[in-house]
Design a protein around this motif. Structure first.
Motif, PDB file in Angstrom:
ATOM      1  N   VAL A   1     -84.868 -14.693  -1.450  1.00  0.00           N
ATOM      2  CA  VAL A   1     -85.041 -13.462  -2.232  1.00  0.00           C
ATOM      3  C   VAL A   1     -86.290 -13.641  -3.083  1.00  0.00           C
ATOM      4  O   VAL A   1     -86.262 -14.268  -4.142  1.00  0.00           O
ATOM      5  CB  VAL A   1     -83.796 -13.170  -3.087  1.00  0.00           C
ATOM      6  CG1 VAL A   1     -84.017 -11.924  -3.932  1.00  0.00           C
ATOM      7  CG2 VAL A   1     -82.576 -12.992  -2.199  1.00  0.00           C
TER       8      VAL A   1
ATOM      9  N   ASN B   1     -77.933 -11.160 -10.123  1.00  0.00           N
ATOM     10  CA  ASN B   1     -78.960 -10.295  -9.545  1.00  0.00           C
ATOM     11  C   ASN B   1     -80.345 -10.883  -9.758  1.00  0.00           C
ATOM     12  O   ASN B   1     -80.591 -11.591 -10.745  1.00  0.00           O
ATOM     13  CB  ASN B   1     -78.925  -8.905 -10.194  1.00  0.00           C
ATOM     14  CG  ASN B   1     -77.626  -8.178  -9.953  1.00  0.00           C
ATOM     15  OD1 ASN B   1     -77.397  -7.646  -8.882  1.00  0.00           O
ATOM     16  ND2 ASN B   1     -76.755  -8.164 -10.956  1.00  0.00           N
TER      17      ASN B   1
ATOM     18  N   ARG C   1     -83.611  -4.230  -7.976  1.00  0.00           N
ATOM     19  CA  ARG C   1     -82.511  -5.137  -8.335  1.00  0.00           C
ATOM     20  C   ARG C   1     -81.747  -5.494  -7.069  1.00  0.00           C
ATOM     21  O   ARG C   1     -81.194  -4.634  -6.396  1.00  0.00           O
ATOM     22  CB  ARG C   1     -81.598  -4.442  -9.349  1.00  0.00           C
ATOM     23  CG  ARG C   1     -80.476  -5.292  -9.905  1.00  0.00           C
ATOM     24  CD  ARG C   1     -79.864  -4.535 -11.076  1.00  0.00           C
ATOM     25  NE  ARG C   1     -78.737  -5.223 -11.660  1.00  0.00           N
ATOM     26  CZ  ARG C   1     -77.521  -4.710 -11.751  1.00  0.00           C
ATOM     27  NH1 ARG C   1     -77.258  -3.512 -11.248  1.00  0.00           N
ATOM     28  NH2 ARG C   1     -76.547  -5.381 -12.313  1.00  0.00           N
ATOM     29  N   LEU C   2     -81.751  -6.791  -6.745  1.00  0.00           N
ATOM     30  CA  LEU C   2     -81.079  -7.263  -5.540  1.00  0.00           C
ATOM     31  C   LEU C   2     -79.963  -8.225  -5.919  1.00  0.00           C
ATOM     32  O   LEU C   2     -80.208  -9.246  -6.578  1.00  0.00           O
ATOM     33  CB  LEU C   2     -82.059  -7.988  -4.605  1.00  0.00           C
ATOM     34  CG  LEU C   2     -83.024  -7.121  -3.822  1.00  0.00           C
ATOM     35  CD1 LEU C   2     -84.294  -6.902  -4.623  1.00  0.00           C
ATOM     36  CD2 LEU C   2     -83.346  -7.748  -2.480  1.00  0.00           C
ATOM     37  N   PRO C   3     -78.719  -7.931  -5.527  1.00  0.00           N
ATOM     38  CA  PRO C   3     -77.618  -8.870  -5.775  1.00  0.00           C
ATOM     39  C   PRO C   3     -77.864 -10.199  -5.053  1.00  0.00           C
ATOM     40  O   PRO C   3     -78.421 -10.232  -3.953  1.00  0.00           O
ATOM     41  CB  PRO C   3     -76.398  -8.149  -5.201  1.00  0.00           C
ATOM     42  CG  PRO C   3     -76.770  -6.698  -5.186  1.00  0.00           C
ATOM     43  CD  PRO C   3     -78.252  -6.674  -4.922  1.00  0.00           C
TER      44      PRO C   3
ATOM     45  N   ALA D   1     -72.905  -7.690  -5.145  1.00  0.00           N
ATOM     46  CA  ALA D   1     -73.164  -6.535  -4.283  1.00  0.00           C
ATOM     47  C   ALA D   1     -72.139  -5.441  -4.509  1.00  0.00           C
ATOM     48  O   ALA D   1     -72.432  -4.248  -4.373  1.00  0.00           O
ATOM     49  CB  ALA D   1     -73.168  -6.974  -2.822  1.00  0.00           C
TER      50      ALA D   1
ATOM     51  N   VAL E   1     -73.061  -2.680  -7.074  1.00  0.00           N
ATOM     52  CA  VAL E   1     -74.089  -1.674  -6.794  1.00  0.00           C
ATOM     53  C   VAL E   1     -73.488  -0.277  -6.643  1.00  0.00           C
ATOM     54  O   VAL E   1     -73.920   0.668  -7.322  1.00  0.00           O
ATOM     55  CB  VAL E   1     -74.924  -2.074  -5.557  1.00  0.00           C
ATOM     56  CG1 VAL E   1     -75.880  -0.952  -5.166  1.00  0.00           C
ATOM     57  CG2 VAL E   1     -75.696  -3.357  -5.843  1.00  0.00           C
TER      58      VAL E   1
ATOM     59  N   TYR F   1     -81.580  -9.026   4.766  1.00  0.00           N
ATOM     60  CA  TYR F   1     -80.834  -8.990   3.502  1.00  0.00           C
ATOM     61  C   TYR F   1     -79.527  -8.221   3.740  1.00  0.00           C
ATOM     62  O   TYR F   1     -79.553  -7.087   4.237  1.00  0.00           O
ATOM     63  CB  TYR F   1     -81.676  -8.335   2.408  1.00  0.00           C
ATOM     64  CG  TYR F   1     -80.983  -8.289   1.069  1.00  0.00           C
ATOM     65  CD1 TYR F   1     -80.933  -9.408   0.257  1.00  0.00           C
ATOM     66  CD2 TYR F   1     -80.355  -7.122   0.633  1.00  0.00           C
ATOM     67  CE1 TYR F   1     -80.278  -9.377  -0.967  1.00  0.00           C
ATOM     68  CE2 TYR F   1     -79.703  -7.082  -0.579  1.00  0.00           C
ATOM     69  CZ  TYR F   1     -79.664  -8.213  -1.372  1.00  0.00           C
ATOM     70  OH  TYR F   1     -79.003  -8.181  -2.573  1.00  0.00           O
TER      71      TYR F   1
ATOM     72  N   TRP G   1     -76.923  -6.853   1.796  1.00  0.00           N
ATOM     73  CA  TRP G   1     -76.147  -6.032   0.872  1.00  0.00           C
ATOM     74  C   TRP G   1     -76.941  -4.805   0.388  1.00  0.00           C
ATOM     75  O   TRP G   1     -78.166  -4.760   0.501  1.00  0.00           O
ATOM     76  CB  TRP G   1     -75.731  -6.866  -0.335  1.00  0.00           C
ATOM     77  CG  TRP G   1     -74.885  -8.043   0.013  1.00  0.00           C
ATOM     78  CD1 TRP G   1     -73.778  -8.060   0.813  1.00  0.00           C
ATOM     79  CD2 TRP G   1     -75.086  -9.394  -0.418  1.00  0.00           C
ATOM     80  NE1 TRP G   1     -73.270  -9.332   0.903  1.00  0.00           N
ATOM     81  CE2 TRP G   1     -74.040 -10.176   0.158  1.00  0.00           C
ATOM     82  CE3 TRP G   1     -76.021 -10.033  -1.232  1.00  0.00           C
ATOM     83  CZ2 TRP G   1     -73.921 -11.549  -0.060  1.00  0.00           C
ATOM     84  CZ3 TRP G   1     -75.909 -11.393  -1.460  1.00  0.00           C
ATOM     85  CH2 TRP G   1     -74.868 -12.132  -0.876  1.00  0.00           C
TER      86      TRP G   1
ATOM     87  N   TRP H   1     -78.785  -2.478  -2.386  1.00  0.00           N
ATOM     88  CA  TRP H   1     -79.622  -2.840  -3.530  1.00  0.00           C
ATOM     89  C   TRP H   1     -80.163  -1.543  -4.121  1.00  0.00           C
ATOM     90  O   TRP H   1     -79.912  -0.463  -3.595  1.00  0.00           O
ATOM     91  CB  TRP H   1     -80.756  -3.779  -3.105  1.00  0.00           C
ATOM     92  CG  TRP H   1     -81.551  -3.287  -1.934  1.00  0.00           C
ATOM     93  CD1 TRP H   1     -81.189  -3.296  -0.615  1.00  0.00           C
ATOM     94  CD2 TRP H   1     -82.854  -2.671  -1.968  1.00  0.00           C
ATOM     95  NE1 TRP H   1     -82.165  -2.733   0.172  1.00  0.00           N
ATOM     96  CE2 TRP H   1     -83.200  -2.352  -0.625  1.00  0.00           C
ATOM     97  CE3 TRP H   1     -83.749  -2.374  -2.994  1.00  0.00           C
ATOM     98  CZ2 TRP H   1     -84.406  -1.733  -0.311  1.00  0.00           C
ATOM     99  CZ3 TRP H   1     -84.956  -1.763  -2.675  1.00  0.00           C
ATOM    100  CH2 TRP H   1     -85.263  -1.458  -1.344  1.00  0.00           C
ATOM    101  N   SER H   2     -80.847  -1.640  -5.238  1.00  0.00           N
ATOM    102  CA  SER H   2     -81.248  -0.424  -5.951  1.00  0.00           C
ATOM    103  C   SER H   2     -82.682  -0.506  -6.456  1.00  0.00           C
ATOM    104  O   SER H   2     -83.202  -1.587  -6.764  1.00  0.00           O
ATOM    105  CB  SER H   2     -80.320  -0.180  -7.149  1.00  0.00           C
ATOM    106  OG  SER H   2     -79.004   0.052  -6.733  1.00  0.00           O
TER     107      SER H   2
END
Length: 298
Positions: free
Chosen positions: A11, A42, A54-56, A62, A65, A96, A98, A100-101
């Motif tokens: 990541v 995150n 923002r990535l878990p 996850a 989210v 990846y 999950w 994400w936002s």
């Protein structure tokens, strides 16, 4: 037999660029910079000047989210400070696994326990936020993470206290903390659940240049539960002289206050054995701070 958990790719900025280019081409080409954070659930990246990705980092993270996507737009108009605004709903891709936002970038800096410039003003700001959360009347609230009975934390708390008690390097008075925890088990239970943020750690708070609360982030634990759960800043951030300001502004009774102290202590003694010795220095340092503050009140 259940399938093995997915292998998480590295990541980093390159992954974020690939995800954004594939799913949000209108933002492709914007500079990407990892934002240093003490969080463990995150990874945060700044995207251009106005956006944040923002990535878990865990499957549990996850799950937060969709929770935030559902509730933050409804909560935002009811709260007195800025909260995350999701403007892009990312999906699994580029290896990846999950959701994400992408959200609006919120300016500000995290406060640091022991270095709060305006503790009484910050205590009032925090109380205003907690009051606003408690006043939320939205139906269908999820159950807040950590929002259940104090007894649900008992086994894990005692296990952590035992570990700390065997470690002379930490110098924790495990007997005194265990006695405090024992006393808390007999406290009255709350009359009913209220809306909570449920994770008011310093790393989830933002301050402006004047030292006032400007934003609250990471609502992954939100929901209804014991009002004592949102008293964490009294011990994980505010100095002793500002705690009465926070308590008075919230009108907290003795039982709720002591449950809040016990819950904050539980979080700290569970966190310290897990995060110390380089695993997450910021989280370990705050756990030690909480333990010192709670012991100092006895």
């Amino acid at each position: 037999m259940s399938a093995p958990p997915p292998t998480l790719p590295l990541v980093d900025e390159a992954l974020v660029r690939r995800l954004v280019a594939a799913q949000f081409p209108e933002w492709a080409g914007l500079p990407v910079e990892r934002f240093p954070s003490g969080g463990t659930v995150n990874a945060m990246f700044r995207l251009g000047g106005e956006l944040a990705v923002r990535l878990p980092l865990t499957e549990g993270g996850a799950g937060d989210v969709p929770l935030e996507r559902e509730w933050l737009p409804r909560l935002a108009p009811l709260l007195p400070c800025a909260v995350p605004e999701v403007v892009g709903t990312g999906e699994p891709g580029e290896g990846y696994p999950w959701p994400w936002s992408v959200g609006r970038w919120l300016p500000g800096r995290n406060p640091e326990a022991g270095a709060v410039a305006q503790p009484r003003a910050l205590a009032e700001d925090l109380a205003e936020f907690v009051r606003a959360m408690r006043a939320v009347g939205l139906p269908g609230a999820p159950v807040a993470h950590r929002g259940g009975p104090l007894s649900a934390l008992d086994a894990e708390t005692r296990k952590a206290l035992a570990v700390l008690g065997r470690d002379p390097e930490e110098g924790v008075d495990a007997d005194a903390l265990t006695a405090l925890w024992d006393e808390a088990q007999g406290l009255p239970t709350p009359s009913g659940p209220v809306w909570l943020h449920a994770d008011l750690m310093p790393g989830n708070l933002l301050m402006d240049e004047g030292g006032r609360l400007s934003g609250v982030i990471d609502f992954g634990c939100l929901g209804a539960g014991d009002p004592a759960c949102d008293l964490f800043p009294a011990w994980n951030l505010l100095p002793a002289e500002a705690r009465p300001v926070f308590r008075e502004a919230l009108g907290v009774d003795e039982a709720t206050w002591l449950r809040g102290r016990a819950r904050t202590l539980s979080q700290a003694v569970i966190a310290l054995p897990y995060y110390r010795r380089g695993r997450n220095d910021a989280m370990a340092a705050n756990a030690r701070h909480v333990i010192r503050e709670v012991v100092g009140e006895r």
